[in-house]
Motif scaffolding. Structure first.
Motif, PDB file in Angstrom:
ATOM      1  N   HIS A 186       0.833  -1.201   0.000  1.00 31.03           N
ATOM      2  CA  HIS A 186       0.000   0.000   0.000  1.00 31.03           C
ATOM      3  C   HIS A 186       0.872   1.258   0.000  1.00 31.03           C
ATOM      4  O   HIS A 186       0.597   2.214  -0.723  1.00 31.03           O
ATOM      5  N   PHE A 187       1.935   1.234   0.808  1.00 35.16           N
ATOM      6  CA  PHE A 187       2.841   2.378   0.841  1.00 35.16           C
ATOM      7  C   PHE A 187       3.470   2.611  -0.528  1.00 35.16           C
ATOM      8  O   PHE A 187       3.561   3.754  -1.004  1.00 35.16           O
ATOM      9  N   GLY A 188       3.897   1.535  -1.186  1.00 34.66           N
ATOM     10  CA  GLY A 188       4.534   1.667  -2.491  1.00 34.66           C
ATOM     11  C   GLY A 188       3.623   2.263  -3.539  1.00 34.66           C
ATOM     12  O   GLY A 188       4.041   3.130  -4.321  1.00 34.66           O
ATOM     13  N   ILE A 189       2.377   1.813  -3.583  1.00 29.49           N
ATOM     14  CA  ILE A 189       1.432   2.360  -4.557  1.00 29.49           C
ATOM     15  C   ILE A 189       1.155   3.826  -4.266  1.00 29.49           C
ATOM     16  O   ILE A 189       1.170   4.680  -5.165  1.00 29.49           O
ATOM     17  N   LEU A 190       0.905   4.156  -3.009  1.00 30.57           N
ATOM     18  CA  LEU A 190       0.556   5.534  -2.657  1.00 30.57           C
ATOM     19  C   LEU A 190       1.708   6.503  -2.878  1.00 30.57           C
ATOM     20  O   LEU A 190       1.497   7.683  -3.161  1.00 30.57           O
TER      21      LEU A 190
ATOM     22  N   GLU B 284       3.775 -11.810  -7.903  1.00 24.30           N
ATOM     23  CA  GLU B 284       5.145 -11.394  -8.169  1.00 24.30           C
ATOM     24  C   GLU B 284       5.251  -9.863  -8.234  1.00 24.30           C
ATOM     25  O   GLU B 284       6.208  -9.272  -7.720  1.00 24.30           O
ATOM     26  N   GLN B 285       4.286  -9.228  -8.870  1.00 26.82           N
ATOM     27  CA  GLN B 285       4.294  -7.769  -8.968  1.00 26.82           C
ATOM     28  C   GLN B 285       4.090  -7.126  -7.598  1.00 26.82           C
ATOM     29  O   GLN B 285       4.722  -6.123  -7.272  1.00 26.82           O
ATOM     30  N   ARG B 286       3.224  -7.715  -6.812  1.00 30.77           N
ATOM     31  CA  ARG B 286       2.986  -7.196  -5.465  1.00 30.77           C
ATOM     32  C   ARG B 286       4.269  -7.290  -4.616  1.00 30.77           C
ATOM     33  O   ARG B 286       4.621  -6.343  -3.909  1.00 30.77           O
ATOM     34  N   ALA B 287       4.939  -8.416  -4.713  1.00 26.74           N
ATOM     35  CA  ALA B 287       6.186  -8.607  -3.968  1.00 26.74           C
ATOM     36  C   ALA B 287       7.241  -7.605  -4.421  1.00 26.74           C
ATOM     37  O   ALA B 287       8.026  -7.097  -3.607  1.00 26.74           O
ATOM     38  N   GLU B 288       7.286  -7.325  -5.720  1.00 27.57           N
ATOM     39  CA  GLU B 288       8.246  -6.355  -6.244  1.00 27.57           C
ATOM     40  C   GLU B 288       7.965  -4.959  -5.691  1.00 27.57           C
ATOM     41  O   GLU B 288       8.890  -4.225  -5.316  1.00 27.57           O
ATOM     42  N   ILE B 289       6.696  -4.572  -5.609  1.00 22.39           N
ATOM     43  CA  ILE B 289       6.348  -3.261  -5.060  1.00 22.39           C
ATOM     44  C   ILE B 289       6.691  -3.200  -3.575  1.00 22.39           C
ATOM     45  O   ILE B 289       7.173  -2.165  -3.089  1.00 22.39           O
ATOM     46  N   GLU B 290       6.475  -4.277  -2.858  1.00 29.58           N
ATOM     47  CA  GLU B 290       6.865  -4.298  -1.446  1.00 29.58           C
ATOM     48  C   GLU B 290       8.379  -4.108  -1.300  1.00 29.58           C
ATOM     49  O   GLU B 290       8.844  -3.402  -0.400  1.00 29.58           O
ATOM     50  N   ARG B 291       9.136  -4.709  -2.217  1.00 34.75           N
ATOM     51  CA  ARG B 291      10.591  -4.570  -2.162  1.00 34.75           C
ATOM     52  C   ARG B 291      11.012  -3.136  -2.468  1.00 34.75           C
ATOM     53  O   ARG B 291      11.887  -2.571  -1.773  1.00 34.75           O
ATOM     54  N   THR B 292      10.417  -2.527  -3.489  1.00 30.74           N
ATOM     55  CA  THR B 292      10.816  -1.163  -3.844  1.00 30.74           C
ATOM     56  C   THR B 292      10.310  -0.151  -2.817  1.00 30.74           C
ATOM     57  O   THR B 292      10.959   0.880  -2.584  1.00 30.74           O
TER      58      THR B 292
ATOM     59  N   ILE C 277      12.588   2.645  -0.597  1.00 32.86           N
ATOM     60  CA  ILE C 277      12.387   4.068  -0.297  1.00 32.86           C
ATOM     61  C   ILE C 277      12.649   4.335   1.176  1.00 32.86           C
ATOM     62  O   ILE C 277      13.352   5.290   1.548  1.00 32.86           O
ATOM     63  N   LEU C 278      12.097   3.488   2.034  1.00 31.52           N
ATOM     64  CA  LEU C 278      12.295   3.664   3.476  1.00 31.52           C
ATOM     65  C   LEU C 278      13.762   3.514   3.844  1.00 31.52           C
ATOM     66  O   LEU C 278      14.283   4.264   4.686  1.00 31.52           O
ATOM     67  N   ASP C 279      14.445   2.559   3.211  1.00 32.13           N
ATOM     68  CA  ASP C 279      15.875   2.358   3.493  1.00 32.13           C
ATOM     69  C   ASP C 279      16.693   3.567   3.056  1.00 32.13           C
ATOM     70  O   ASP C 279      17.632   3.991   3.751  1.00 32.13           O
ATOM     71  N   ALA C 280      16.358   4.138   1.894  1.00 30.51           N
ATOM     72  CA  ALA C 280      17.088   5.308   1.404  1.00 30.51           C
ATOM     73  C   ALA C 280      16.877   6.502   2.331  1.00 30.51           C
ATOM     74  O   ALA C 280      17.816   7.255   2.616  1.00 30.51           O
TER      75      ALA C 280
END
Length: 288
Positions: free
Chosen positions: A167-171, A210-218, A222-225
């Motif tokens: 949800h965070f990634g999409i928003l 797979e796409q959902r997992a990719e968005i969770e990773r990206t 953002i949070l890590d950066a």
């Protein structure tokens, strides 16, 4: 204005898609008695050290974007016997009660009976996403973020509990930002995010696992950066000098690409074309 059919995006009380609900933060109606700057809190605790456990960081849009909280004295869970042993806290409670009793609004007078509570209370358990209500138009991305239940937020931000990194990634993606820039209101020239227009009408994708997992990773990227720059505020990182944070910029670009793939959009789609496609999906969902 975009080159697409006319579409009317109307106010909606619940999300169009199956996603967590969004709500406003807390509205104390306390005449400032429960809100403190850091120095004011420190001085108060010298007089009332037992009150320390009742203080919480307090964030509105300005405090959140600048990563500089105020502090809130939240006595809603304080036992009356304990409260009677803290005269400086009790004085604040009595001030709030008298302030509310003097109001011309019946709803405010009514809550004078519960002066240790706020007029509007929204205190999610666990982690939740914070969305500033107002953000500069000069930012490509509205900085959203996570808080936990040790923190209290004002009604100048929106709160979304029960969320995942997906949800965070999409928003936080360029897709959602393009939608926001098109349908959100403005405060002067700044973006004014709305739950009933922006969030509740937003057409979410239907990603593969797979796409959902990719968005969770990206999204985590953002949070890590951001974590690489603990001394920088969101105002610094997301302002006109965002290029000074190349790790964060690349993390957002990776998240944008992952989100576009989840929607089935070309990676080089223009913002007007992206909005036009989102409007088509909004129409189909609203009519369905």
């Amino acid at each position: 204005m975009i080159d697409a059919p006319n579409v009317f995006v109307e106010s909606r009380k619940k999300p169009l898609c199956d996603v967590p609900s969004i709500g406003i933060g807390n509205q104390p109606i306390d005449d400032g008695n429960y809100l403190f700057k850091k120095e004011e809190m420190d001085d108060f605790l010298k007089l009332e050290p037992k009150a320390e456990k009742y203080f919480h960081p307090w964030y509105g849009s300005q405090e959140f974007i600048n990563r500089r909280p105020r502090y809130c004295l939240w006595l809603g869970d304080c036992n009356p016997k304990e409260l009677l042993q803290m005269p400086h806290c009790l004085e604040r409670v009595e001030n709030v009660r008298n302030f509310r009793l003097s109001s011309k609004r019946k709803s405010t007078v009514k809550i004078a009976d519960v002066p240790t509570h706020f007029q509007t209370e929204n205190m999610p358990k666990g982690n939740y996403i914070v969305v500033p209500k107002v953000s500069s138009q000069n930012r490509r991305y509205i900085p959203l973020g996570y808080m936990d239940d040790s923190v209290l937020c004002s009604d100048l931000v929106f709160l979304i509990p029960n969320t995942t990194l997906y949800h965070f990634g999409i928003l936080e993606s360029n897709v959602h930002m393009a939608w926001m820039r098109t349908v959100a209101g403005r405060l002067k020239s700044d973006y004014r995010y709305s739950k009933d227009i922006v969030y509740n009408n937003f057409p979410w994708p239907t990603p593969t696992p797979e796409q959902r997992a990719e968005i969770e990773r990206t999204a985590q990227g953002i949070l890590d950066a951001r974590a690489n720059h603990p001394d920088s505020s969101f105002a610094d990182m997301y302002g006109e000098h965002m290029y000074l944070y190349p790790d964060l910029l690349e993390a957002h670009r990776a998240n944008d690409r992952a989100t576009l793939r989840a929607y089935g959009f070309p990676l080089k789609i223009t913002e007007p074309d992206c909005v036009a496609e989102l409007m088509k999906r909004y129409e189909a969902l609203a009519e369905g």
